[in-house]
Design a protein around this motif. Structure first.
Motif, short mmCIF file in Angstrom:
data_model
loop_
_atom_site.label_atom_id
_atom_site.label_comp_id
_atom_site.label_asym_id
_atom_site.label_seq_id
_atom_site.Cartn_x
_atom_site.Cartn_y
_atom_site.Cartn_z
N PRO A 99 -2.20 2.79 -3.31
CA PRO A 99 -0.83 2.53 -2.87
C PRO A 99 -0.45 3.35 -1.64
N LEU A 100 0.25 2.73 -0.73
CA LEU A 100 0.85 3.48 0.36
C LEU A 100 1.77 4.55 -0.21
N ASP A 101 2.56 4.15 -1.19
CA ASP A 101 3.54 5.02 -1.84
C ASP A 101 3.29 4.95 -3.35
N PRO A 105 3.46 1.73 -7.15
CA PRO A 105 2.01 1.48 -7.26
C PRO A 105 1.60 0.04 -7.04
N ASP A 106 2.53 -0.89 -7.26
CA ASP A 106 2.21 -2.31 -7.05
C ASP A 106 2.65 -2.80 -5.68
N GLY A 107 3.11 -1.87 -4.85
CA GLY A 107 3.57 -2.23 -3.52
C GLY A 107 2.44 -2.29 -2.51
N GLU A 108 2.79 -2.03 -1.26
CA GLU A 108 1.81 -2.12 -0.17
C GLU A 108 0.61 -1.20 -0.43
N GLN A 109 -0.58 -1.70 -0.12
CA GLN A 109 -1.82 -0.95 -0.32
C GLN A 109 -2.41 -0.54 1.03
N ILE A 110 -3.06 0.61 1.05
CA ILE A 110 -3.85 1.04 2.20
C ILE A 110 -5.30 1.16 1.75
#
Length: 545
Positions: A99-101, A105-110
């Motif tokens: 997760p970016l943030d 945890p289910d948001g934007e991934q890096i």
């Protein structure tokens, strides 16, 4: 028997990791065989890497370690530049999404790029050893091959898959870049020596511009999420993606701060933890940066003794006291009369860097000799460090050329400034510089100088607190004389971890102990712990040699 090969820099809070020195090439040994065979030496960038599902890679803080998933990583060829640097060794690489943030945890991934030097002894393999070379900001993808080249014992290579990585923001992972240029004013994360109060104010303008430049170039929104706490969460996400219930860890310099955070945040899944050349906490704050000057004062006498014995060759002084006096004379003369842009501040940084390893003493003395003689052409030929590229470049011609260190500089700034709240009042830095110029005259007015953190946004979360609750699994290795992470850092970690840790103090000089140094006592203790899990009963003082 395994092949050996020597690489080159040091685990280093300047933002560039240690990989040896140019002198290491003289110790090169022909390779005998590879590990992790079956992958071509010349790799295509990112070929064969699998993007694993975020749910498989992420474990919320405090989750049940028994819920570790099966391995979700598909290993393939490494990026071409990584394969070239690792040669003649063969690594495999993969990417892990996180997760970016972590609050979402289910948001934007890096993406995190990781590498593997696999154990080829299934009967002896006990797990994975996560590696960090320091920085923050340096690539760790070839840290395993560096350790192999420096003679890390076969028992360690049998016991573990060595897992290197580019931490978030770095290199082949989802990266940040403030866009620093070769001809720009910001070229080093170690501040320049401030000869007077006006020099502090002058540098404040440079670092303010650097902070603003970073904010303006935050195109992917990652800048605010590059922190030691998130990198520690990333370590546990990598562990989960590898299908391991636990992961061991070996970190140098800033890697000691990351490892301290990892052991504190994830006591159930952090296995055997070795912290080497220690910052003293889970983050580098103003107090930690100011300790650089203490480290220089404690380490310089070793160089001075070395140089005094070679006065006929280098002419820096017949006694250590004379070498020290020559240091101040050279610096002050360059303050007044720079040699084609090389001033006293740069000279002090050159010597500071030269104290990282006794192997660098010859190059340092040679450069110093040329500066003392005013031989600018010779100096340009000798200074092969990228740290000085921007300063030694020709003005406008280099102004728009990207600095090769821009990414490393950017990650150091982001992590350091996001980890803790730095003073914002310029007067506090003026006072600190004045105090340390008197207390630590060799380098105090540099390490107390102002950073971009004075103009940074407030941290998203507080620094990770070191926890003394958990298993006794933290081995702390520390040279007595280290220019960047002095003995005080190791002692501070020992005190904070309490009975979870043991401190091994080495009568040695330089930055880096396990495998990077040549102390037999420390090598034996570190290897016994990593392979057999046997921690010393009490703290150990290793004699020289």
């Amino acid at each position: 028997m395994r092949r050996t090969h020597v690489s080159s820099p040091h685990p280093d809070p300047t933002g560039v990791p240690y990989r040896g020195t140019s002198d290491d090439a003289q110790q090169r040994v022909r390779p005998l065989r590879t590990r992790g065979g079956g992958v071509a030496l010349l790799a295509v960038a990112l070929a064969g890497a699998l993007m694993v599902p975020a749910a498989a890679a992420v474990r919320p803080d405090g989750a049940d370690p028994d819920s570790a998933p099966a391995a979700q990583v598909e290993w393939g060829e490494c990026p071409a530049d990584v394969a070239t640097e690792a040669a003649p060794y063969v690594l495999t690489c993969a990417k892990v999404p996180v997760p970016l943030d972590y609050a979402e945890p289910d948001g934007e991934q890096i993406q995190l790029q990781i590498s593997r030097l696999a154990s080829d002894n299934p009967a002896e393999r006990r797990g994975v050893l996560l590696l960090n070379p320091g920085g923050p900001g340096g690539s760790g993808l070839t840290q395993s091959t560096l350790l192999m080249s420096r003679g890390v014992p076969d028992s360690v290579l049998d016991a573990y898959d060595l897992i290197g990585m580019d931490t978030r923001g770095v290199g082949h992972s989802t990266r940040i870049d403030c866009g620093f240029t070769a001809g720009g004013g910001y070229f080093s994360n170690v501040p320049p020596y401030a000869v007077d109060d006006a020099a502090v104010a002058e540098h404040a303008e440079v670092v303010k511009a650097a902070a603003e430049q970073c904010a303006a170039n935050d195109e992917n929104g990652l800048l605010r999420h590059v922190s030691t706490a998130n990198m520690a969460r990333d370590l546990d996400s990598i562990r989960a993606a590898l299908g391991e219930e636990k992961a061991s860890y070996l970190g140098y310099s800033y890697g000691s701060a990351l490892g301290a955070a990892y052991a504190s945040m994830f006591p159930e899944t952090a296995d055997r933890v070795v912290l080497d050349s220690n910052v003293g906490d889970t983050h580098l704050d103003q107090e930690g940066l100011r300790r650089f000057a203490q480290g220089v004062e404690q380490t310089f006498p070793d160089f001075a003794k070395w140089a005094a014995k070679r006065d006929t060759a280098y002419g820096l002084g017949r006694t250590p006291a004379q070498v020290r006096a020559t240091y101040f004379e050279t610096a002050e003369r360059l303050d007044r009369d720079p040699v084609q842009g090389i001033d006293g501040a740069l000279f002090r940084q050159v010597v500071f860097g030269g104290l990282y390893s006794p192997l660098s003493y010859g190059r340092t003395a040679q450069t110093w000799q040329s500066l003392r003689d005013g031989d600018a052409a010779a100096v340009r030929g000798l200074l092969d460090s990228n740290l000085l590229d921007g300063v030694l470049s020709d003005g406008a011609a280099a102004g728009d050329v990207a600095s090769p260190l821009s990414n490393a500089l950017s990650v150091f700034i982001a992590s350091t400034c996001n980890d803790s709240d730095w003073p914002e009042d310029l007067r506090s830095y003026r006072r600190a510089v004045a105090e340390d110029r008197e207390k630590f005259p060799m380098f105090g007015a540099a390490s107390a100088n102002i950073l971009p953190c004075a103009y940074w946004s407030e941290p998203v979360e507080p620094p990770v607190r070191i926890s003394d609750e958990g298993p006794r699994n933290v081995l702390i290795l520390q040279n007595r004389r280290d220019p960047v992470t002095p003995l005080a850092g190791g002692q501070r970690l020992r005190e904070k971890f309490g009975d979870r840790s043991r401190l091994v103090t080495v009568d040695g000089s330089g930055h880096g102990v396990y495998a990077l140094g040549d102390n037999a006592c420390a090598l034996n203790i570190g290897t016994t712990y990593l392979v057999e899990g046997k921690m010393p009963r009490r703290d150990v003082a290793c004699p020289a040699g």
